[in-house]
Design a protein around this motif. Sequence first.
Motif, PDB file in Angstrom:
ATOM      1  N   LYS A  54       0.849  -1.186   0.000  1.00  0.00           N
ATOM      2  CA  LYS A  54       0.000   0.000   0.000  1.00  0.00           C
ATOM      3  C   LYS A  54       0.890   1.243   0.000  1.00  0.00           C
ATOM      4  CE  LYS A  54      -3.642   2.387   2.569  1.00  0.00           C
ATOM      5  NZ  LYS A  54      -4.521   2.359   3.770  1.00  0.00           N
ATOM      6  N   PRO A  55       0.753   2.133  -0.975  1.00  0.00           N
ATOM      7  CA  PRO A  55       1.635   3.310  -1.041  1.00  0.00           C
ATOM      8  C   PRO A  55       1.468   4.213   0.177  1.00  0.00           C
ATOM      9  CG  PRO A  55       0.525   2.966  -3.141  1.00  0.00           C
ATOM     10  CD  PRO A  55      -0.143   2.054  -2.149  1.00  0.00           C
ATOM     11  N   ARG A  56       2.578   4.553   0.782  1.00  0.00           N
ATOM     12  CA  ARG A  56       2.616   5.511   1.885  1.00  0.00           C
ATOM     13  C   ARG A  56       3.721   6.515   1.554  1.00  0.00           C
ATOM     14  NH1 ARG A  56      -0.434   3.602   6.103  1.00  0.00           N
ATOM     15  NH2 ARG A  56      -0.947   1.370   6.062  1.00  0.00           N
ATOM     16  N   LEU A  57       3.326   7.602   0.909  1.00  0.00           N
ATOM     17  CA  LEU A  57       4.293   8.516   0.332  1.00  0.00           C
ATOM     18  C   LEU A  57       5.120   9.256   1.374  1.00  0.00           C
ATOM     19  CD1 LEU A  57       2.248  10.019  -2.644  1.00  0.00           C
ATOM     20  CD2 LEU A  57       3.746   8.021  -2.596  1.00  0.00           C
ATOM     21  N   GLU A  58       4.602   9.432   2.586  1.00  0.00           N
ATOM     22  CA  GLU A  58       5.367  10.130   3.608  1.00  0.00           C
ATOM     23  C   GLU A  58       6.511   9.266   4.140  1.00  0.00           C
ATOM     24  OE1 GLU A  58       5.028  13.301   4.419  1.00  0.00           O
ATOM     25  OE2 GLU A  58       3.504  13.438   2.886  1.00  0.00           O
ATOM     26  N   SER A  59       6.236   7.999   4.370  1.00  0.00           N
ATOM     27  CA  SER A  59       7.250   7.115   4.947  1.00  0.00           C
ATOM     28  C   SER A  59       8.071   6.399   3.890  1.00  0.00           C
ATOM     29  CB  SER A  59       6.579   6.077   5.851  1.00  0.00           C
ATOM     30  OG  SER A  59       5.715   5.241   5.097  1.00  0.00           O
ATOM     31  N   GLY A  60       7.638   6.458   2.609  1.00  0.00           N
ATOM     32  CA  GLY A  60       8.372   5.778   1.555  1.00  0.00           C
ATOM     33  C   GLY A  60       8.086   4.300   1.467  1.00  0.00           C
ATOM     34  N   ARG A  61       7.150   3.791   2.261  1.00  0.00           N
ATOM     35  CA  ARG A  61       6.819   2.376   2.215  1.00  0.00           C
ATOM     36  C   ARG A  61       5.782   2.119   1.125  1.00  0.00           C
ATOM     37  NH1 ARG A  61       5.993   3.289   7.705  1.00  0.00           N
ATOM     38  NH2 ARG A  61       3.834   2.560   7.561  1.00  0.00           N
ATOM     39  N   GLY A  62       5.710   0.869   0.683  1.00  0.00           N
ATOM     40  CA  GLY A  62       4.717   0.491  -0.311  1.00  0.00           C
ATOM     41  C   GLY A  62       5.303   0.362  -1.700  1.00  0.00           C
ATOM     42  N   ALA A  63       4.411   0.194  -2.677  1.00  0.00           N
ATOM     43  CA  ALA A  63       4.830  -0.102  -4.050  1.00  0.00           C
ATOM     44  C   ALA A  63       5.263   1.133  -4.823  1.00  0.00           C
ATOM     45  CB  ALA A  63       3.690  -0.799  -4.792  1.00  0.00           C
ATOM     46  N   ILE A  64       4.988   2.332  -4.305  1.00  0.00           N
ATOM     47  CA  ILE A  64       5.335   3.567  -5.002  1.00  0.00           C
ATOM     48  C   ILE A  64       6.044   4.509  -4.046  1.00  0.00           C
ATOM     49  CG2 ILE A  64       4.428   5.579  -6.228  1.00  0.00           C
ATOM     50  CD1 ILE A  64       2.026   3.917  -7.036  1.00  0.00           C
ATOM     51  N   ASP A  65       7.139   5.075  -4.500  1.00  0.00           N
ATOM     52  CA  ASP A  65       7.840   6.118  -3.750  1.00  0.00           C
ATOM     53  C   ASP A  65       8.007   7.312  -4.680  1.00  0.00           C
ATOM     54  OD1 ASP A  65       9.270   7.642  -1.993  1.00  0.00           O
ATOM     55  OD2 ASP A  65      11.127   6.471  -2.139  1.00  0.00           O
ATOM     56  N   LEU A  66       7.264   8.368  -4.418  1.00  0.00           N
ATOM     57  CA  LEU A  66       7.349   9.579  -5.235  1.00  0.00           C
ATOM     58  C   LEU A  66       8.491  10.436  -4.727  1.00  0.00           C
ATOM     59  CD1 LEU A  66       6.075  11.224  -7.539  1.00  0.00           C
ATOM     60  CD2 LEU A  66       4.623  12.330  -5.806  1.00  0.00           C
ATOM     61  N   ARG A  67       9.571  10.492  -5.502  1.00  0.00           N
ATOM     62  CA  ARG A  67      10.766  11.215  -5.070  1.00  0.00           C
ATOM     63  C   ARG A  67      10.674  12.720  -5.365  1.00  0.00           C
ATOM     64  NH1 ARG A  67      13.998   9.143  -1.669  1.00  0.00           N
ATOM     65  NH2 ARG A  67      15.808  10.175  -2.584  1.00  0.00           N
ATOM     66  N   GLU A  68      10.158  13.064  -6.526  1.00  0.00           N
ATOM     67  CA  GLU A  68      10.040  14.468  -6.903  1.00  0.00           C
ATOM     68  C   GLU A  68       8.778  14.674  -7.731  1.00  0.00           C
ATOM     69  OE1 GLU A  68      13.430  16.903  -7.989  1.00  0.00           O
ATOM     70  OE2 GLU A  68      14.694  15.119  -7.954  1.00  0.00           O
ATOM     71  N   ALA A  69       8.141  15.826  -7.531  1.00  0.00           N
ATOM     72  CA  ALA A  69       7.018  16.273  -8.351  1.00  0.00           C
ATOM     73  C   ALA A  69       6.895  17.768  -8.108  1.00  0.00           C
ATOM     74  CB  ALA A  69       5.734  15.540  -7.985  1.00  0.00           C
ATOM     75  N   ASN A  70       7.603  18.550  -8.922  1.00  0.00           N
ATOM     76  CA  ASN A  70       7.689  19.979  -8.639  1.00  0.00           C
ATOM     77  C   ASN A  70       7.697  20.801  -9.920  1.00  0.00           C
ATOM     78  OD1 ASN A  70      10.666  20.406  -9.457  1.00  0.00           O
ATOM     79  ND2 ASN A  70      10.825  18.773  -7.936  1.00  0.00           N
ATOM     80  N   PHE A  71       7.476  22.094  -9.746  1.00  0.00           N
ATOM     81  CA  PHE A  71       7.488  23.049 -10.852  1.00  0.00           C
ATOM     82  C   PHE A  71       8.475  24.154 -10.501  1.00  0.00           C
ATOM     83  CE2 PHE A  71       6.001  26.638 -13.410  1.00  0.00           C
ATOM     84  CZ  PHE A  71       5.887  26.029 -14.655  1.00  0.00           C
TER      85      PHE A  71
END
Length: 482
Positions: free
Chosen positions: A143-160
């Motif tokens: 289960k993606p948990r973007l704050e802790s980096g756990r799960g199948a997805i780790d969003l490293r960057e998404a910026n403008f």
Amino acid sequence: MTRLFFPFLVSLALAVPAAAFDAVTPPLPEGLEDTKDQEKKEEPALPPGLFGEAPPSLPPGLGGTPDTDAANKMDSRDSGFHGLDLTGFAETRLGFRTQSDPNQKAASIAEARLQLSFEKAFSLGTLSVTGDLLFDPVAGSYKPRLESGRGAIDLREANFLARPTSFADLKIGRQVLTWGTGDLLFINDMFPKDWNAFFIGRDEEYLKAPSDAVKLAMFSDFANLDVVYTPRFDADRYIDGRRLSYFHPGYNSVVGRNAVVNANRPDSWFSEDEIALRLHRNIGAAEVAVYFYDGYQKSPNSMDPVSGQATFPRLRTYGASLRKPMFSGITNIEIGFYDSRGDNAGTNPFVPNGEFRFLAGYERELASELTGSVQYYLEHMADYDAYRTTLPAGFAAKDKNRHVLTARLTKLAMNQTLTWSLFAYYSPSDQDAYLRPKVSYKLTDAWLLEGGANWFIGKNDYNFFGQFERNSNIFAAVRYSF
């Protein structure tokens, strides 16, 4: 305070007459680069799209004409896939503990990772996104948990990234931030770290966790100013027992999956926020900087005595750094004061005392393709007598001064395709150590083989490196970059 201060600062910066600032960012040496140079380092320009030829033209009657299809194909060749610059890598990484730990799995890491990064340039700025797809049976949850980096997805960057004026850059969104002069030691870098990734054998880049923030960088002839505002607190991806065992003072022993940390994290937007500032410039060959941070301790190192739940106490830091050439190498000095806002007098045993921190380092080339560096690091606890007086019975007392020495050796061989490295920590006050040997070999420009270890040694379980002794591990990885 930070809610009102940041919008005011942005408005003030954009209202300053452009004549007061140099439209061209003054060049700075490594370590205190201007924003343009920093962006080049943090977000290197990516090669054209990796999709080769454009998609084949559709048959007549299914969209487009031969002329428009040819034009679309030419555009795709010139600007990548729909104007996107796409890069990334695929990697398999395996690791095993060298000691038995009843509270952890024998495998320390067993993951397959696919990272994809792309950029898209617009007239107003540049959009950047980097994300990792993970398969890791050691973690056991996808289960993606973007704050802790756990799960199948780790969003490293998404910026403008945009330049609203000739003297300022503005980056909004998820980004990896770093500053300071230490080598794997941090005083004024108050951005989140991922200690789990570092200690289980992931690549060193994963020590830095992403921040969801707004970064304003302003530059002038006098100095450059960086302001980072995080509207909701970003914690470290701290050690909580899921992947690494740690010392729990309540149990007075090392625990792991049997005592996972359930922390009460500050989570309110715009009220439980953070702000960090860095003012930096060159004085001759020296790079100098001053720092300020207002927020929270990045890891939950305090406790609510009623509920027993771990908490993140308020923290404010002040610091400065100097980096300059000396004795055929590079010398750096960094200082900081950690003002523990939750316990100014040092009489609350459940909240860390204030600390003075000091770092001095030196790096130089020792021989052809052999470099070395050393560092000395000090943590000096303020109000130490009050700390000892109020320490609960049965709790191990910390030293007033914690000393840490580090050394790094890096050797290149075989036309720089083979790299041997060793990074070592040793604390004479804690009587513990951490060794991080690694070897990597570039088979081709795309293929990389890597192997290494995380080796912990300690006399006492309650000291920082000593508590991780059962987490010692060896690892190996294969990476294909594209």
